[in-house]
Scaffold this motif. Structure first.
Motif, PDB file in Angstrom:
ATOM      1  N   THR A  54     -13.151  -0.743 -12.610  1.00 57.37           N
ATOM      2  CA  THR A  54     -12.032  -1.523 -13.127  1.00 57.37           C
ATOM      3  C   THR A  54     -10.925  -1.579 -12.085  1.00 57.37           C
ATOM      4  OG1 THR A  54     -10.993   0.421 -14.096  1.00 57.37           O
ATOM      5  CG2 THR A  54     -12.517  -0.836 -15.509  1.00 57.37           C
ATOM      6  N   ALA A  55      -9.992  -2.492 -12.272  1.00 55.53           N
ATOM      7  CA  ALA A  55      -8.866  -2.630 -11.351  1.00 55.53           C
ATOM      8  C   ALA A  55      -8.056  -1.331 -11.300  1.00 55.53           C
ATOM      9  CB  ALA A  55      -7.978  -3.793 -11.768  1.00 55.53           C
ATOM     10  N   GLU A  56      -7.890  -0.691 -12.455  1.00 54.89           N
ATOM     11  CA  GLU A  56      -7.129   0.566 -12.506  1.00 54.89           C
ATOM     12  C   GLU A  56      -7.797   1.656 -11.662  1.00 54.89           C
ATOM     13  OE1 GLU A  56      -5.910   4.032 -15.704  1.00 54.89           O
ATOM     14  OE2 GLU A  56      -6.710   2.141 -16.438  1.00 54.89           O
ATOM     15  N   ARG A  57      -9.105   1.805 -11.814  1.00 55.49           N
ATOM     16  CA  ARG A  57      -9.814   2.824 -11.052  1.00 55.49           C
ATOM     17  C   ARG A  57      -9.807   2.493  -9.567  1.00 55.49           C
ATOM     18  NH1 ARG A  57     -14.770   6.533 -12.430  1.00 55.49           N
ATOM     19  NH2 ARG A  57     -13.296   6.954 -14.054  1.00 55.49           N
ATOM     20  N   TYR A  58      -9.954   1.223  -9.221  1.00 51.56           N
ATOM     21  CA  TYR A  58      -9.920   0.782  -7.824  1.00 51.56           C
ATOM     22  C   TYR A  58      -8.570   1.132  -7.201  1.00 51.56           C
ATOM     23  CZ  TYR A  58     -10.534  -2.224  -3.748  1.00 51.56           C
ATOM     24  OH  TYR A  58     -10.642  -2.694  -2.466  1.00 51.56           O
ATOM     25  N   ASP A  59      -7.480   0.780  -7.897  1.00 48.73           N
ATOM     26  CA  ASP A  59      -6.135   1.058  -7.387  1.00 48.73           C
ATOM     27  C   ASP A  59      -5.886   2.554  -7.250  1.00 48.73           C
ATOM     28  OD1 ASP A  59      -5.634  -1.652  -7.282  1.00 48.73           O
ATOM     29  OD2 ASP A  59      -4.559  -1.695  -9.206  1.00 48.73           O
ATOM     30  N   ARG A  60      -6.354   3.340  -8.232  1.00 57.06           N
ATOM     31  CA  ARG A  60      -6.184   4.787  -8.166  1.00 57.06           C
ATOM     32  C   ARG A  60      -6.932   5.371  -6.972  1.00 57.06           C
ATOM     33  NH1 ARG A  60      -7.541   6.921 -13.483  1.00 57.06           N
ATOM     34  NH2 ARG A  60      -9.658   6.588 -12.775  1.00 57.06           N
ATOM     35  N   TYR A  61      -8.148   4.898  -6.714  1.00 62.23           N
ATOM     36  CA  TYR A  61      -8.933   5.365  -5.569  1.00 62.23           C
ATOM     37  C   TYR A  61      -8.201   5.038  -4.259  1.00 62.23           C
ATOM     38  CZ  TYR A  61     -12.741   5.901  -2.244  1.00 62.23           C
ATOM     39  OH  TYR A  61     -13.505   6.288  -1.164  1.00 62.23           O
ATOM     40  N   GLU A  62      -7.722   3.808  -4.136  1.00 60.44           N
ATOM     41  CA  GLU A  62      -7.018   3.407  -2.913  1.00 60.44           C
ATOM     42  C   GLU A  62      -5.738   4.218  -2.704  1.00 60.44           C
ATOM     43  OE1 GLU A  62      -7.981   1.268  -0.479  1.00 60.44           O
ATOM     44  OE2 GLU A  62      -9.886   1.206  -1.531  1.00 60.44           O
ATOM     45  N   GLU A  63      -4.999   4.484  -3.784  1.00 64.87           N
ATOM     46  CA  GLU A  63      -3.785   5.291  -3.670  1.00 64.87           C
ATOM     47  C   GLU A  63      -4.116   6.718  -3.223  1.00 64.87           C
ATOM     48  OE1 GLU A  63      -0.024   6.587  -3.409  1.00 64.87           O
ATOM     49  OE2 GLU A  63      -0.659   4.508  -3.648  1.00 64.87           O
ATOM     50  N   ASN A  64      -5.174   7.292  -3.781  1.00 64.90           N
ATOM     51  CA  ASN A  64      -5.593   8.636  -3.361  1.00 64.90           C
ATOM     52  C   ASN A  64      -6.010   8.651  -1.900  1.00 64.90           C
ATOM     53  OD1 ASN A  64      -5.097   9.847  -5.826  1.00 64.90           O
ATOM     54  ND2 ASN A  64      -7.163   9.475  -6.581  1.00 64.90           N
ATOM     55  N   GLN A  65      -6.695   7.608  -1.448  1.00 68.05           N
ATOM     56  CA  GLN A  65      -7.090   7.522  -0.041  1.00 68.05           C
ATOM     57  C   GLN A  65      -5.862   7.457   0.862  1.00 68.05           C
ATOM     58  OE1 GLN A  65     -10.185   8.696  -0.187  1.00 68.05           O
ATOM     59  NE2 GLN A  65     -10.745   7.273   1.419  1.00 68.05           N
ATOM     60  N   ARG A  66      -4.853   6.664   0.479  1.00 66.94           N
ATOM     61  CA  ARG A  66      -3.621   6.575   1.276  1.00 66.94           C
ATOM     62  C   ARG A  66      -2.939   7.937   1.376  1.00 66.94           C
ATOM     63  NH1 ARG A  66      -3.515   1.388  -0.903  1.00 66.94           N
ATOM     64  NH2 ARG A  66      -2.490   1.995  -2.831  1.00 66.94           N
ATOM     65  N   ARG A  67      -2.885   8.672   0.248  1.00 65.07           N
ATOM     66  CA  ARG A  67      -2.272  10.004   0.281  1.00 65.07           C
ATOM     67  C   ARG A  67      -3.069  10.969   1.157  1.00 65.07           C
ATOM     68  NH1 ARG A  67      -1.752  11.698  -5.539  1.00 65.07           N
ATOM     69  NH2 ARG A  67      -2.296   9.615  -6.151  1.00 65.07           N
ATOM     70  N   ASN A  68      -4.387  10.888   1.073  1.00 65.15           N
ATOM     71  CA  ASN A  68      -5.224  11.758   1.907  1.00 65.15           C
ATOM     72  C   ASN A  68      -5.038  11.459   3.385  1.00 65.15           C
ATOM     73  OD1 ASN A  68      -6.275  12.989  -0.362  1.00 65.15           O
ATOM     74  ND2 ASN A  68      -8.121  11.734  -0.400  1.00 65.15           N
ATOM     75  N   TYR A  69      -5.002  10.170   3.741  1.00 61.48           N
ATOM     76  CA  TYR A  69      -4.806   9.794   5.145  1.00 61.48           C
ATOM     77  C   TYR A  69      -3.440  10.244   5.644  1.00 61.48           C
ATOM     78  CZ  TYR A  69      -8.993   6.877   4.852  1.00 61.48           C
ATOM     79  OH  TYR A  69     -10.274   6.423   4.690  1.00 61.48           O
ATOM     80  N   ALA A  70      -2.409  10.103   4.812  1.00 64.24           N
ATOM     81  CA  ALA A  70      -1.063  10.526   5.210  1.00 64.24           C
ATOM     82  C   ALA A  70      -1.016  12.043   5.414  1.00 64.24           C
ATOM     83  CB  ALA A  70      -0.045  10.095   4.163  1.00 64.24           C
ATOM     84  N   ALA A  71      -1.679  12.786   4.527  1.00 64.96           N
ATOM     85  CA  ALA A  71      -1.700  14.246   4.667  1.00 64.96           C
ATOM     86  C   ALA A  71      -2.436  14.657   5.941  1.00 64.96           C
ATOM     87  CB  ALA A  71      -2.368  14.879   3.445  1.00 64.96           C
ATOM     88  N   MET A  72      -3.560  14.017   6.219  1.00 57.48           N
ATOM     89  CA  MET A  72      -4.304  14.351   7.445  1.00 57.48           C
ATOM     90  C   MET A  72      -3.518  13.975   8.687  1.00 57.48           C
ATOM     91  SD  MET A  72      -6.968  16.003   6.751  1.00 57.48           S
ATOM     92  CE  MET A  72      -7.712  15.978   8.359  1.00 57.48           C
ATOM     93  N   ALA A  73      -2.808  12.849   8.650  1.00 56.82           N
ATOM     94  CA  ALA A  73      -1.985  12.444   9.793  1.00 56.82           C
ATOM     95  C   ALA A  73      -0.884  13.472  10.041  1.00 56.82           C
ATOM     96  CB  ALA A  73      -1.395  11.063   9.553  1.00 56.82           C
ATOM     97  N   ALA A  74      -0.293  13.989   8.976  1.00 58.09           N
ATOM     98  CA  ALA A  74       0.754  15.002   9.126  1.00 58.09           C
ATOM     99  C   ALA A  74       0.188  16.287   9.711  1.00 58.09           C
ATOM    100  CB  ALA A  74       1.409  15.270   7.769  1.00 58.09           C
ATOM    101  N   ILE A  75      -0.975  16.687   9.229  1.00 55.09           N
ATOM    102  CA  ILE A  75      -1.604  17.913   9.741  1.00 55.09           C
ATOM    103  C   ILE A  75      -1.985  17.751  11.209  1.00 55.09           C
ATOM    104  CG2 ILE A  75      -3.686  19.343   9.574  1.00 55.09           C
ATOM    105  CD1 ILE A  75      -3.530  18.848   6.520  1.00 55.09           C
ATOM    106  N   LEU A  76      -2.612  16.636  11.539  1.00 49.76           N
ATOM    107  CA  LEU A  76      -3.029  16.409  12.924  1.00 49.76           C
ATOM    108  C   LEU A  76      -1.839  16.217  13.834  1.00 49.76           C
ATOM    109  CD1 LEU A  76      -6.135  14.135  12.359  1.00 49.76           C
ATOM    110  CD2 LEU A  76      -6.092  16.535  13.034  1.00 49.76           C
TER     111      LEU A  76
END
Length: 83
Positions: A54-76
């Protein structure tokens, strides 16, 4: 057999962003060297093997991916910073 309008889900569906709509992903135990009896593939945990979400699940997945990428960028960024 007649089909009622109530039998159909009217929500818009999107291809699963995790498995690209295939319904399965490579398992995590080594691909060709798989020891989990999935033979290198496992059912996608995001769409449950359906290939669509669903659109809701798609958006939630994309938001989680953005947060994960931001966290990894901060760590690296900290790891590569010069002392």
């Amino acid at each position: 057999m007649s089909h009622d309008a109530d039998d159909y889900d009217e929500s818009e569906m999107f291809p699963c962003p995790h498995c690209s709509g295939f319904g399965h992903v490579e398992c995590h135990c080594g691909g060709d060297l798989c020891v989990c009896e999935n033979y290198g593939e496992a059912t996608c945990h995001v769409c449950g093997g359906e290939g669509e979400v669903t659109a809701e699940r798609y958006d939630r997945y994309e938001e989680n991916q953005r947060r994960n990428y931001a966290a990894m960028a901060a760590i690296l960024g900290k790891a590569w910073a010069k002392p």
